[in-house]
Enzyme design. Structure first.
Site, PDB file in Angstrom:
ATOM      1  CE1 TYR A  76      15.701  17.256  47.624  1.00 26.74           C
ATOM      2  CE2 TYR A  76      14.654  19.284  46.872  1.00 26.74           C
ATOM      3  CZ  TYR A  76      15.081  17.999  46.632  1.00 26.74           C
ATOM      4  OH  TYR A  76      14.894  17.440  45.395  1.00 26.74           O
ATOM      5  CD  GLU A 127      17.180  15.032  45.033  1.00 25.26           C
ATOM      6  OE1 GLU A 127      17.849  13.987  44.946  1.00 25.26           O
ATOM      7  OE2 GLU A 127      15.949  15.040  45.214  1.00 25.26           O
TER       8      GLU A 127
END
Ligand code: GDP
Ligand code: MN
Length: 391
Positions: free
Chosen positions: A109, A197
């Protein structure tokens, strides 16, 4: 403002961030053509909506020929996709993205947001890719790494290396990660983004880093500097009431309650929402018509409130400072005549030309419940929906 995944990837690619090769498509035939054009043994077809959680909801599929690709697109296109981020009604899929598939070894991530307190961009990274970062934050907060970027210096290579090692990357991947992070930071600052993101950022089986998913949001106040990004706004993905409000330069945020509120000034609007809640009801919206609103703007605001079917009563709370109470009253009267007022209307106004304003409301013949102060207004609007005010 949010944009679609494929648009975010196109922007990121321009800054040198590694993304898979892909092509958007709006029909099954286009999807088949896109698959063939990619000239790849396997592709991923992905629903393009402004919401995450598509994978789990059946909006992402690995396909190995054009027929499979078009069949999946046909299933998605024109229909709502319900993910845990869309609400029960889902979002209509109007476009898919066809992308060269990747062989995934690890999912990581990587995110970037503006940290207002630290007054800089914060990089958030985790080994737990593919999962919601909120879940990771709740269940394993120690697995979330944060690095603040000094706006004067930019991304330090040491910061990239520190994160890369913490993510378990080794050898050439470390250099790749530093380059990726630097490119991502440029993309962030140069587009006035408020969020990027990448979930997941993957390490492929052949040892390269690649952004498999991308989400970008932009600071609305910076959009005037980026007309090409502003063009990417997708009205289909936005609340029609919010789009209409933006046209009239009104600050409107849709909420879940049933008391429509029209207020001037953000502070007074917040206080009004608080007092409505205090007396036991829920506001349907935040709406600030601004300081110097004219009657057309007030009328537009009023129409927006009433277009919300859940609104069971309207509360107008205006302090006439720059805004004149008679102007407000005229706007309300004009709009109420035009749209057929179907719910009780409570008005509390105070300030410049308040007597004139009250006279306009009175002469209009429109049924108005007048209130003497804010608390009185809140109590009356709660009563108007058939509830008893709590306090
Ligand atoms: P989201 O569910 O809306 O966040 O959509 P993503 O773009 O993150 O896709 C969901 C999941 O599909 C990812 O977490 C991956 O596990 C998987 N996925 C997407 N693209 C590929 C690919 O090219 N190869 C493989 N193996 N998996 C993929
Ligand atoms: Mn994702």
């Amino acid at each position: 403002m949010n944009i679609h995944e494929f648009q975010a990837k196109q922007i990121l690619a321009r800054f040198g961030v590694p993304v898979p090769k892909g092509q958007p498509a709006t029909s099954a035939a286009e999807t088949a053509a896109a698959f063939s054009a990619l000239n790849t043994p396997r592709a991923v077809v992905k629903a393009q909506i402004h919401a995450g959680g598509r994978g789990k909801a059946g909006g992402v599929k690995l396909v190995s020929n054009a027929a499979e690709a078009s069949e999946f697109a046909d299933k998605l296109l024109g229909k709502p996709l319900v993910t845990h981020q869309t609400g029960p009604q889902g979002r209509i899929v109007r476009r898919v993205y066809v992308e060269q598939a990747s062989e995934v070894a690890r999912e990581l991530y990587l995110g970037m947001v503006v940290d207002r307190k630290a007054e800089c961009v914060a990089v958030i990274a985790s080994t737990e890719g593919g999962m919601e970062i909120e879940e990771v934050a709740a269940s394993a907060p120690e697995k979330i790494l944060t690095e603040l970027i000094d706006p004067v210096i930019g991304v330090g290579a040491f910061q990239g290396r520190k994160l890369a090692f913490a993510l378990g990357l080794r050898d050439k991947q470390v250099g790749q990660f530093v380059a990726l992070l630097t490119a991502l930071y440029h993309a962030f600052t140069e587009t006035d983004a408020s969020l990027i993101e990448i979930n997941p950022l993957v390490l492929t089986k052949d040892g390269n880093l690649l952004c498999l998913d991308a989400k970008m949001s932009f600071d609305d106040n910076g959009l005037f500097r980026h007309p090409e990004i502003r063009e990417l706004r997708d009205p289909n993905e936005e609340d029609p009431a919010e789009t209409e409000a933006a046209k009239h330069d009104l600050s409107y945020v849709h909420l879940d309650g049933n008391i429509g509120c029209m207020v001037n000034g953000a502070g007074l609007a917040m206080a009004t929402m608080d007092i409505v809640k205090h007396y036991g009801a829920e506001p349907a919206n935040f709406l600030d018509v601004g300081g110097g609103a004219n009657s057309q703007k007030v009328a537009a605001a009023f129409r927006i409130l009433l277009s919300d079917e859940r609104v069971r009563a309207v509360l107008i709370n205006i302090f006439g400072g720059i805004m004149l109470c008679d102007v407000l009253a005229q706007g309300v009267v004009d709009a109420a005549r035009e749209v057929q007022l179907r719910v009780p209307l409570v008005v509390r106004m105070e300030g410049t030309n308040v007597e004139k304003g009250k006279q306009i409301l009175k002469d209009s013949g429109i049924k108005v419940i007048t209130a003497s102060d804010m608390a009185d207004a809140a109590r009356r609007v709660v009563e108007a929906i058939g509830a008893s005010p709590s306090a």
